[in-house]
Design a protein around this motif. Structure first.
Motif, short mmCIF file in Angstrom:
data_model
loop_
_atom_site.label_atom_id
_atom_site.label_comp_id
_atom_site.label_asym_id
_atom_site.label_seq_id
_atom_site.Cartn_x
_atom_site.Cartn_y
_atom_site.Cartn_z
N UNK A 292 0.78 -1.38 -0.03
CA UNK A 292 -0.05 0.14 -0.01
C UNK A 292 0.93 1.08 0.14
N UNK A 293 0.60 1.90 -0.91
CA UNK A 293 1.39 3.40 -1.02
C UNK A 293 0.39 4.57 -1.27
N UNK A 294 1.00 5.69 -0.70
CA UNK A 294 0.07 7.05 -1.22
C UNK A 294 1.06 8.04 -1.46
N UNK A 295 0.33 9.31 -2.07
CA UNK A 295 1.09 10.15 -2.65
C UNK A 295 0.44 11.54 -1.90
N UNK A 296 0.09 11.40 -0.82
CA UNK A 296 -0.55 12.56 -0.05
C UNK A 296 0.82 13.51 0.28
N UNK A 297 0.30 14.63 0.42
CA UNK A 297 1.27 15.81 0.96
C UNK A 297 0.44 16.67 1.69
N UNK A 298 1.04 17.52 2.41
CA UNK A 298 0.22 18.68 3.36
C UNK A 298 1.34 19.74 3.57
N UNK A 299 0.71 20.90 3.72
CA UNK A 299 1.37 22.03 4.10
C UNK A 299 2.30 21.76 5.62
N UNK A 300 3.35 22.65 5.31
CA UNK A 300 4.51 22.43 6.63
C UNK A 300 3.73 22.58 8.05
N UNK A 301 2.88 23.14 8.15
CA UNK A 301 2.18 23.30 9.76
C UNK A 301 1.35 22.19 10.11
N UNK A 302 1.08 21.13 9.18
CA UNK A 302 0.38 20.06 9.33
C UNK A 302 1.00 19.15 9.87
N UNK A 303 0.59 18.37 11.02
CA UNK A 303 1.28 17.20 11.41
C UNK A 303 1.02 16.00 10.76
N UNK A 304 2.21 15.08 10.60
CA UNK A 304 2.29 13.98 9.78
C UNK A 304 2.06 12.70 10.70
N UNK A 305 2.20 12.74 11.96
CA UNK A 305 2.07 11.71 12.92
C UNK A 305 0.79 11.83 13.76
N UNK A 306 0.03 11.08 14.06
CA UNK A 306 -0.12 9.78 13.63
C UNK A 306 -0.26 9.79 12.22
N UNK A 307 -0.17 8.90 11.51
CA UNK A 307 -0.65 8.35 10.07
C UNK A 307 -2.06 8.64 10.06
N UNK A 308 -2.61 8.65 8.65
CA UNK A 308 -3.88 8.70 8.21
C UNK A 308 -4.54 7.40 8.41
#
Length: 428
Positions: free
Chosen positions: A354-370
């Motif tokens: 399973x792979x994804x190509x999501x990205x977000x602005x620098x201000x958005x936390x990436x942890x925990x995952x979606x």
């Protein structure tokens, strides 16, 4: 003769009595069969003043909600007991204390009279405050009693305006009651604060959050949630994908949940016997603000790294969930292929990436995952699978083969025509 007649009459009477007894006993036995309790659903609709805004398909949010409700009410399964509750529908004033109590049950939870329910919805007009917390508490009380499944579907276009009663804490308190009540939320405005609050409410009870910006999306999603209440409840199993196939968890048929960070690869393993078909699907939910243009990829790969088949999907920011799936039918094994005369064929380990190509602005936390929802099913394979995966090749290879063959035939034809034209030219 008289004795025989009397005996015959007696036997006839006995048979008639037994038949009548069975005829009355069978329905009684059928009536004693326990019936499953009807599922209960309550739709909670925000009727606050902001619902006058005209930004959904050229009409107001309230008009879109009414139209969607009419379509939903037409499609409610017969076995579902449905009710409707409103918030902010009656008090137009500025008194916060009064406005934060403005929630009432518009249509009681029970067998649905579609005409009566539609008439009640038609009378609604955007009015006052947004007391989401009190409305959730009222809806939970409306659904009390019995052992049936219970679901609240909240449709709102704004944040709760009646703090300090935090609707997220209310949802957690409802979940702590242990009554197996699920709250699903739908947001009519793609706003980060609204998304955060409605997501928190849904996750507290194991529900889902969906952003909708069109009438048909609202109707389809609410109908789907109502239908889900009528179906058997499947509890997802928490799992944790690995960063390689060799370390991946072994999955069987079922529903699984996981979390995945932006741009991360997650691996899982499934065993497939000859004559079986693997069916896998995945949904990744964007539970935070993400950039537009994203995608999800699900690949079936052998343990040696050769791709078998893949499924992919892309999005442009209009929805908060993106899904993809694949099918891999494994052909039956020939008798001559069995090792040492064993009757039991060996299973093939299929690696799911399973792979994804999501990205977000620098201000958005990436942890925990979606949040990730993975469905795995292994069924009997079709006798004559038309899918390219039946040959152990991905769809791209199959298409490439067709293009190569077409190009070869076209080249031969063009060459033959060119030579024919040259011969004719020289002859003339």
């Amino acid at each position: 003769m008289i004795i025989r007649r009397r005996l015959t009459v007696g036997v006839g009477i006995l048979l008639a009595t037994l038949t009548a007894g069975l005829g009355t006993a069978l329905p009684a036995a059928a009536d004693e069969t326990p019936t499953k309790a009807s599922p209960k659903v309550e739709l909670v609709l925000d009727v606050s003043g902001s619902m006058r805004t005209r930004d959904i398909d050229g009409q107001s949010r309230m008009t879109a909600a009414k139209q969607a409700f009419n379509e939903v009410l037409d499609a409610v399964p017969e076995q579902v007991q449905l009710g409707i509750r409103t918030l902010g529908a009656d008090y137009p004033g500025d008194d916060r204390k009064v406005g934060c109590k403005d929630t009432k049950q518009l249509y009681p939870v029970g067998p649905l009279d579609r005409t009566e329910a539609k008439t009640a919805v038609a009378t609604l007009a955007p009015t006052g405050w947004t007391p989401i917390g009190p409305a959730l508490l009222g809806a939970a009380d409306d659904l009390e009693g019995g052992d049936s499944t219970r679901r609240i579907v909240l449709i709102s276009d704004g944040e709760d305006t009646c703090g300090p009663l935090d609707p997220c804490e209310v949802a957690r308190d409802i979940a702590a009651r242990g009554i197996h009540l699920v709250i699903d939320t739908l947001g009519l405005v793609p706003n980060a604060k609204i998304r955060q609050q409605l997501t928190c409410i849904a996750e507290a009870t194991g529900g889902t959050y969906t952003a909708v910006q069109h009438t048909d999306e609202l109707s389809d999603r609410v109908t789907q949630l109502v239908d889900r209440a009528a179906e058997p409840v499947v509890t997802p199993v928490a799992t944790e994908g690995a960063d390689s196939c060799s370390a991946a968890p072994q999955l069987k048929a079922g529903l699984y949940t996981d979390r995945q960070k932006f741009g991360e690869h997650r691996w899982y393993r499934v065993d497939v016997l000859p004559g079986q078909e693997l069916r896998a699907s995945v949904s990744v939910s964007a539970d935070r603000a993400v950039n537009n243009d994203y995608g999800v990829l699900l690949r079936a790969v052998t343990v040696h790294g050769r791709e078998i088949v893949r499924g992919s999907e892309s999005g442009t920011g209009r929805t908060d969930a993106i899904s993809s799936g694949l099918r891999y039918p494994k052909p039956e094994q020939d008798d001559t292929d069995s090792a040492d005369g064993e009757d039991k064929p060996a299973a093939e380990t299929v690696c799911l990436q399973l792979s994804n190509s999501f990205s977000a602005p620098a201000s958005v936390k990436t942890s925990p995952g979606m949040p990730v929802e993975l469905t795995v099913d292994v069924v009997d394979a079709p006798d004559d699978a038309a899918d390219a995966a039946a040959f152990g090749l991905g769809r791209g290879w199959w298409l490439l083969g067709v293009l190569v063959l077409t190009g070869l035939i076209a080249g031969l034809l063009l060459g033959w025509i060119s030579r024919w034209r040259i011969v004719v030219w020289r002859t003339n």
